[in-house]
Design an enzyme around this catalytic site. Structure first.
Site, PDB file in Angstrom:
ATOM      1  N   LEU A 183      22.796  74.331  18.954  1.00 30.02           N
ATOM      2  CA  LEU A 183      22.975  72.953  19.690  1.00 30.02           C
ATOM      3  C   LEU A 183      23.259  73.352  21.162  1.00 30.02           C
ATOM      4  O   LEU A 183      23.623  72.351  21.819  1.00 30.02           O
ATOM      5  CB  LEU A 183      23.854  72.230  19.000  1.00 30.02           C
ATOM      6  CG  LEU A 183      23.703  71.562  17.762  1.00 30.02           C
ATOM      7  CD1 LEU A 183      24.880  70.813  17.076  1.00 30.02           C
ATOM      8  CD2 LEU A 183      22.551  70.563  17.620  1.00 30.02           C
ATOM      9  N   GLY A 184      23.194  74.398  21.420  1.00 26.10           N
ATOM     10  CA  GLY A 184      23.412  74.760  22.704  1.00 26.10           C
ATOM     11  C   GLY A 184      24.651  74.897  23.407  1.00 26.10           C
ATOM     12  O   GLY A 184      25.078  74.713  24.491  1.00 26.10           O
TER      13      GLY A 184
ATOM     14  N   GLY B 190      27.232  78.573  17.889  1.00 29.13           N
ATOM     15  CA  GLY B 190      26.354  79.404  16.961  1.00 29.13           C
ATOM     16  C   GLY B 190      25.561  78.538  15.967  1.00 29.13           C
ATOM     17  O   GLY B 190      25.439  79.004  14.972  1.00 29.13           O
TER      18      GLY B 190
ATOM     19  N   PRO C 172      29.419  72.466  17.898  1.00 27.17           N
ATOM     20  CA  PRO C 172      29.647  73.554  17.011  1.00 27.17           C
ATOM     21  C   PRO C 172      28.927  74.662  17.605  1.00 27.17           C
ATOM     22  O   PRO C 172      27.861  74.732  18.133  1.00 27.17           O
ATOM     23  CB  PRO C 172      29.126  73.390  15.593  1.00 27.17           C
ATOM     24  CG  PRO C 172      28.865  71.707  15.671  1.00 27.17           C
ATOM     25  CD  PRO C 172      28.515  71.109  16.991  1.00 27.17           C
TER      26      PRO C 172
ATOM     27  N   ASP D  37      17.527  76.554  26.799  1.00 28.86           N
ATOM     28  CA  ASP D  37      18.759  75.856  26.493  1.00 28.86           C
ATOM     29  C   ASP D  37      19.513  75.589  27.837  1.00 28.86           C
ATOM     30  O   ASP D  37      19.782  74.157  28.143  1.00 28.86           O
ATOM     31  CB  ASP D  37      19.937  76.891  25.744  1.00 28.86           C
ATOM     32  CG  ASP D  37      19.526  76.835  24.398  1.00 28.86           C
ATOM     33  OD1 ASP D  37      18.433  76.581  24.028  1.00 28.86           O
ATOM     34  OD2 ASP D  37      20.546  77.335  23.675  1.00 28.86           O
TER      35      ASP D  37
ATOM     36  N   ALA E 177      26.019  74.373  27.478  1.00 29.59           N
ATOM     37  CA  ALA E 177      26.702  73.401  27.814  1.00 29.59           C
ATOM     38  C   ALA E 177      28.080  73.512  28.202  1.00 29.59           C
ATOM     39  O   ALA E 177      28.362  72.770  29.589  1.00 29.59           O
ATOM     40  CB  ALA E 177      26.753  72.503  26.386  1.00 29.59           C
TER      41      ALA E 177
END
Ligand code: PMV
Length: 325
Positions: free
Chosen positions: A106-107, A103, A101, A152, A111
């Site tokens: 979770l980066g 924003g 997801p 991140d 990624a």
């Protein structure tokens, strides 16, 4: 030949925000969700094409790059071609997709960048080390976040838990032998990291002694958390996560939605729970004692209104990277 690049999502276990002010943070790459990219060569004269599958967007270098989904990739490609002139301007196609997801802490941005770099390098027969992938992804992170600490791109490119401190070599951390049971709850509200970081900076300007004391306490918690994490002392790690959450609330980056999920996770037996990432929406993370407890916490998060809740674990470094076939 099609080449693939894969990159994990990440969680900050301890130390978001204070990491911007030079304190250490512990970040871990997650088994899921993840991002992947596929690259292949096309005929040499045809324009290069970037397909962002999640947005149904196609873009070629030289076209308008002002769309927010495109700008980080335009910057990434510029940096990649400056480093690797072997990657031609034309004659390749890169497809990127991700189930991380956006924003939510979770980066996702880092990624997709790391996956894209891996695929494009492999497709052109180039090796790309993890450090180089991290540096390249950092260029795209600057477009996303303005002044990112670099945590991140570092943890995602390394694919291993790290103790990250701005301006220092990241310390790669061996995860504990016992599995780390994590549960992630998404509030369903996207945050904009640059806005939250800038609000914290403004608040600090108004009261530097208070904020600096909080940041150094967060740094102490991250340092204490390192041995708890390494040694698999999960109840201690959970308590430190709870302390960190208290301090994140003090600097004003939590939110009622996050608090509701964190409270639900603790009531369902979490060893500790806190927001993860910039806060003010986005995700929270809970540490569970075992798989059964993790499933119970996930159910509690769903019942408390999480728009998404999932159990996950920590990647140990061997499962991500680039491949070609
Ligand atoms: O972009 P996020 O939500 O993963 O947050 C990154 C963590 C911060 O410490 C808030 C910002 C940074 O640059 O480290």
């Amino acid at each position: 030949m099609t080449a693939a690049g894969k990159a994990p999502s990440k969680l900050i276990l301890l130390g978001e925000h204070s990491v911007v002010y030079g304190q250490p943070a512990i970040a871990v790459p997650l088994r899921r969700p993840s991002a992947e990219a596929l690259a292949h060569k096309t005929s040499s004269g045809s324009p290069a094409v970037l397909c962002l599958r999640d947005f149904d967007l196609d873009w070629s270098p030289g076209e308008d790059d002002s769309a927010p989904e495109i700008r980080p990739f335009a910057e990434l490609l510029k940096a990649l071609r400056a480093r690797h002139s072997e990657i031609p301007e034309k004659g390749w196609k890169l497809e990127v997709r991700s189930d991380i997801p956006i924003g939510c802490g979770l980066g996702s941005g880092a990624a997709v960048s790391v996956a894209a770099v891996g695929a494009l390098c492999a497709c052109h027969g180039l090796g790309c080390g993890r450090r180089a992938a991290s540096e390249l992804a950092y260029e795209a992170e600057k477009v996303h976040h303005g002044t990112p600490s670099g945590v991140d791109n570092t943890v995602i490119a390394m694919g291993r838990p790290v103790l990250f401190k701005k301006g220092s070599e990241p310390e790669l951390v061996d995860p504990p032998r016992a599995p780390v049971h994590l549960v992630v709850g998404y509030t369903g509200r996207r945050h904009k990291t640059s806005e939250v970081v800038s609000d914290v900076a403004k608040a600090r300007e108004a009261d530097a002694p208070k904020y600096d004391a909080i940041f150094s306490e967060m740094g102490r918690i991250a340092r204490d958390g390192l041995s708890a994490f390494r040694l698999g002392r999960f109840p201690d790690l959970g308590r430190l996560m709870d302390c960190n959450q208290g301090l994140l609330e003090l600097i004003g980056v939590s939110s009622p939605e996050l608090k509701k999920l964190i409270t639900a996770a603790r009531a369902a037996g979490a060893l500790g729970a806190k927001l993860s990432g910039a806060g003010r929406g986005g995700c929270m993370a809970a540490l569970a004692a075992d798989g059964e407890s993790a499933r119970r916490i996930r159910g509690a998060l769903e019942a408390a209104g999480a728009s998404k809740a999932f159990t996950t674990g920590i990647l140990r470094g061997e499962e991500c990277g680039a491949s070609s076939a």
